[in-house]
Design a protein around this motif. Structure first.
Motif, PDB file in Angstrom:
ATOM      1  N   GLY A   3       0.799  -1.221   0.000  1.00 22.67           N
ATOM      2  CA  GLY A   3       0.000   0.000   0.000  1.00 22.67           C
ATOM      3  C   GLY A   3       0.830   1.268   0.000  1.00 22.67           C
ATOM      4  N   CYS A   4       2.155   1.108  -0.156  1.00 21.30           N
ATOM      5  CA  CYS A   4       3.064   2.266  -0.226  1.00 21.30           C
ATOM      6  C   CYS A   4       3.006   3.138   1.018  1.00 21.30           C
ATOM      7  N   LEU A   5       2.743   2.526   2.153  1.00 16.09           N
ATOM      8  CA  LEU A   5       2.731   3.275   3.415  1.00 16.09           C
ATOM      9  C   LEU A   5       4.098   3.188   4.076  1.00 16.09           C
ATOM     10  N   ASP A   6       4.878   2.171   3.665  1.00 17.73           N
ATOM     11  CA  ASP A   6       6.140   1.881   4.337  1.00 17.73           C
ATOM     12  C   ASP A   6       7.071   1.295   3.269  1.00 17.73           C
ATOM     13  N   PRO A   7       8.246   1.854   3.050  1.00 20.60           N
ATOM     14  CA  PRO A   7       9.087   1.338   1.965  1.00 20.60           C
ATOM     15  C   PRO A   7       9.770   0.025   2.341  1.00 20.60           C
ATOM     16  N   PRO A   8      10.003  -0.862   1.353  1.00 14.03           N
ATOM     17  CA  PRO A   8      10.758  -2.091   1.631  1.00 14.03           C
ATOM     18  C   PRO A   8      12.196  -1.734   2.018  1.00 14.03           C
ATOM     19  N   THR A   9      12.825  -2.595   2.804  1.00 17.19           N
ATOM     20  CA  THR A   9      14.234  -2.409   3.143  1.00 17.19           C
ATOM     21  C   THR A   9      15.098  -2.924   1.985  1.00 17.19           C
ATOM     22  N   VAL A  28       3.384  -2.188  -8.191  1.00 20.37           N
ATOM     23  CA  VAL A  28       1.959  -2.160  -7.859  1.00 20.37           C
ATOM     24  C   VAL A  28       1.228  -1.388  -8.958  1.00 20.37           C
ATOM     25  N   VAL A  29       0.162  -1.979  -9.481  1.00 21.07           N
ATOM     26  CA  VAL A  29      -0.626  -1.359 -10.554  1.00 21.07           C
ATOM     27  C   VAL A  29       0.326  -0.897 -11.665  1.00 21.07           C
ATOM     28  N   GLY A  30       1.299  -1.741 -11.994  1.00 17.19           N
ATOM     29  CA  GLY A  30       2.217  -1.445 -13.093  1.00 17.19           C
ATOM     30  C   GLY A  30       3.363  -0.510 -12.746  1.00 17.19           C
ATOM     31  N   GLN A  31       3.352   0.079 -11.550  1.00 14.60           N
ATOM     32  CA  GLN A  31       4.386   1.055 -11.203  1.00 14.60           C
ATOM     33  C   GLN A  31       5.397   0.489 -10.214  1.00 14.60           C
ATOM     34  N   ASP A  32       6.680   0.782 -10.464  1.00 19.69           N
ATOM     35  CA  ASP A  32       7.692   0.366  -9.504  1.00 19.69           C
ATOM     36  C   ASP A  32       7.601   1.308  -8.306  1.00 19.69           C
ATOM     37  N   VAL A  33       7.224   0.773  -7.153  1.00 19.99           N
ATOM     38  CA  VAL A  33       7.006   1.628  -5.984  1.00 19.99           C
ATOM     39  C   VAL A  33       8.126   1.514  -4.965  1.00 19.99           C
ATOM     40  N   THR A  34       9.149   0.728  -5.300  1.00 19.26           N
ATOM     41  CA  THR A  34      10.183   0.434  -4.317  1.00 19.26           C
ATOM     42  C   THR A  34      10.895   1.693  -3.839  1.00 19.26           C
ATOM     43  N   GLY A  35      11.172   2.601  -4.775  1.00 26.61           N
ATOM     44  CA  GLY A  35      11.987   3.743  -4.384  1.00 26.61           C
ATOM     45  C   GLY A  35      11.231   5.065  -4.313  1.00 26.61           C
ATOM     46  N   ASP A  54       5.500  11.203  -3.464  1.00 28.41           N
ATOM     47  CA  ASP A  54       4.995  10.453  -4.615  1.00 28.41           C
ATOM     48  C   ASP A  54       4.196   9.241  -4.161  1.00 28.41           C
ATOM     49  N   ALA A  55       4.652   8.620  -3.078  1.00 25.54           N
ATOM     50  CA  ALA A  55       3.927   7.456  -2.553  1.00 25.54           C
ATOM     51  C   ALA A  55       2.519   7.878  -2.122  1.00 25.54           C
ATOM     52  N   ALA A  56       2.441   9.031  -1.445  1.00 25.70           N
ATOM     53  CA  ALA A  56       1.139   9.516  -0.970  1.00 25.70           C
ATOM     54  C   ALA A  56       0.214   9.810  -2.150  1.00 25.70           C
ATOM     55  N   ARG A  57       0.759  10.421  -3.181  1.00 25.30           N
ATOM     56  CA  ARG A  57      -0.077  10.741  -4.350  1.00 25.30           C
ATOM     57  C   ARG A  57      -0.509   9.455  -5.059  1.00 25.30           C
ATOM     58  N   PHE A  58       0.421   8.509  -5.163  1.00 24.75           N
ATOM     59  CA  PHE A  58       0.112   7.228  -5.830  1.00 24.75           C
ATOM     60  C   PHE A  58      -1.005   6.491  -5.084  1.00 24.75           C
ATOM     61  N   ARG A  59      -0.889   6.474  -3.746  1.00 25.64           N
ATOM     62  CA  ARG A  59      -1.915   5.824  -2.913  1.00 25.64           C
ATOM     63  C   ARG A  59      -3.271   6.467  -3.149  1.00 25.64           C
ATOM     64  N   GLY A  60      -3.273   7.794  -3.134  1.00 27.07           N
ATOM     65  CA  GLY A  60      -4.543   8.516  -3.268  1.00 27.07           C
ATOM     66  C   GLY A  60      -5.246   8.207  -4.577  1.00 27.07           C
TER      67      GLY A  60
END
Ligand SMILES: Nc1ncnc2c1ncn2[C@@H]1O[C@H](COP(=O)(O)OP(=O)(O)OP(=O)(O)O)[C@@H](O)[C@H]1O
Ligand SMILES: Nc1ncnc2c1ncn2[C@@H]1O[C@H](COP(=O)(O)OP(=O)(O)OP(=O)(O)O)[C@@H](O)[C@H]1O
Ligand SMILES: [Mg+2]
Ligand SMILES: [Mg+2]
Lengths: 229, 229
Positions: free
Chosen positions: B52-58, B64-71, B76-82
């Motif tokens: 859910g992009c609330l906490d980044p992986p170590t 997620v949904v086609g987008q690399d969310v790791t970094g 950007d994470a907040a906007r993506f979540r919204g």
């Protein structure tokens, strides 16, 4: 141990008036293992809060552990609770600035007055019993939902209170951990004659209690004696 | 829709280091109805928070949904979540100073920008769908545990997000209300191809999902295709 007559609880704030409990009567014997059940919003937490002297009834009579608690002042209610009642809150209600260990120690130190070495031993014993023995140093924000729930359970049992009220104590637990918690409570009832009153939707608890009191819209529908209770 | 490779999450604070997720791989297709299951403390919420992009992986990769969310940056994470994600939190996370109605309206007004009349209609529709249609004027402190949970569900579904992550969404619900919530989610999956990913101990959810991913101590034990998916 608990006698309720014509209990009523109405919440009022502004023009909002909610009759959460609308006339409820029941008797709970010492060393019972019973539960209130019913739909979301039916009044289970409201009823448990009254029995636990957290919230006064609007009308009716309530005796708990032999004492009439209907008209207690906030201060007397707090002292009565500290001496006689252990409470597991539906939302856990852990103190964020205390560690897990300090949260469970709190009733022994700040409410009752156990000497330090007895406290340390008792707290560790309760944490071990709920599978949280190695987590004492962590803060509530650093543990999972089910771990918080188990800390709340440990805190409710730590003073060996005569009456334990548990509001949805297994909602966030997997099957094995829920069984561990239920077995711990049964053991305390058998060993110390502790009375356990649950509010729950969890069939795992309902399968283990002797009587279920069914609430709907703030009134009791029926009492059901469980077979083999 | 979701691709995870060698995902790792380690919490560190002071000398505390907890390897909550220790190397996890999975793929979740669009319009799936799946669940992570496992013991209390096994890492379910941690995993859902990363998806859910609330906490980044170590460590590791996460799409997620086609987008690399790791970094992703926090912003950007907040906007993506919204834009793409609806989240039901294990502890509900309702805003205390907003009414029930305003809490559900929040993502439509403060995160996305729906016009007022469309918001009013949509919020009421979601509240009705979770059985809270007449409670919109109340504050979170004035409703029961299961009612709070249902408001959290309504808020997660209100934007018609492509991906809904639900952490224990039925823990505080009785059988009928839980069924209502599960049926609502299945209907959204069938109608809008919404992907639902649960974290739960509730057999009522597990009975309804197509795949269960079993977590234990931060690693995936196995994937189980439910019969009759
Ligand atoms: N902020 C944190 N700092 C340190 N450890 C943490 C933190 N948050 C969680 N943990 C630990 O990480 C592990 C996994 O936690 P997580 O919340 O993901 O478990 P869970 O599977 O959701 O459990 P539950 O079923 O009880 O909700 C647990 O051992 C927990 O104590
Ligand atoms: N402070 C309050 N002000 C107004 N109404 C309230 C307040 N607290 C609870 N209520 C209402 O009283 C009713 C009973 O609430 P209660 O919390 O006792 O239900 P419950 O049976 O415990 O539900 P759940 O199973 O969802 O936890 C609900 O309709 C609730 O909205
Ligand atoms: Mg309740
Ligand atoms: Mg969790």
């Amino acid at each position: 141990l608990i006698v309720a007559e014509k209990l009523v609880k109405t919440y009022s704030s502004g023009d909002l008036e909610v009759k959460a409990i609308r006339g409820v009567d029941f008797v709970i014997e010492p060393a019972s293992f019973v539960s209130f059940i019913g739909p979301s919003g039916s009044g289970k937490s409201t009823l448990l809060n009254m029995i636990g002297c957290l919230d006064p009834p609007t009308e009716g009579q309530l005796k708990v552990v032999g004492q009439d608690v209907t008209g207690l002042s906030r201060q007397d209610a707090a002292r009565f609770r500290g001496e006689h009642i252990g409470f597991v809150f539906q939302d856990f209600n852990l103190i964020p600035v205390l560690t897990v260990f300090e949260n469970v120690e709190y009733p022994l130190q700040m409410v009752q007055s156990w000497p330090k070495d007895e406290r340390m031993k008792r707290v560790q014993e309760m944490l071990d019993a709920v599978g949280m023995g190695d987590q004492g140093h962590k803060y509530p924000s650093q543990i999972s939902g089910g771990q918080k729930q188990r800390v709340a359970v440990a805190r409710a049992l730590v003073t060996n209170a005569k009456l334990v009220l548990a509001d949805e104590p297994t909602a966030n637990l997997d099957r094995e951990t829920a069984t561990m918690v239920i077995e711990l409570m049964k053991k305390m009832r058998d060993e110390f004659k502790t009375t356990f009153v649950f509010s729950t939707h969890d069939p795992r608890i309902v399968d283990n209690v002797e009587i279920t009191f069914e609430l709907e819209d703030g009134i009791l529908k029926r009492h059901e004696m469980a077979k083999g209770g």
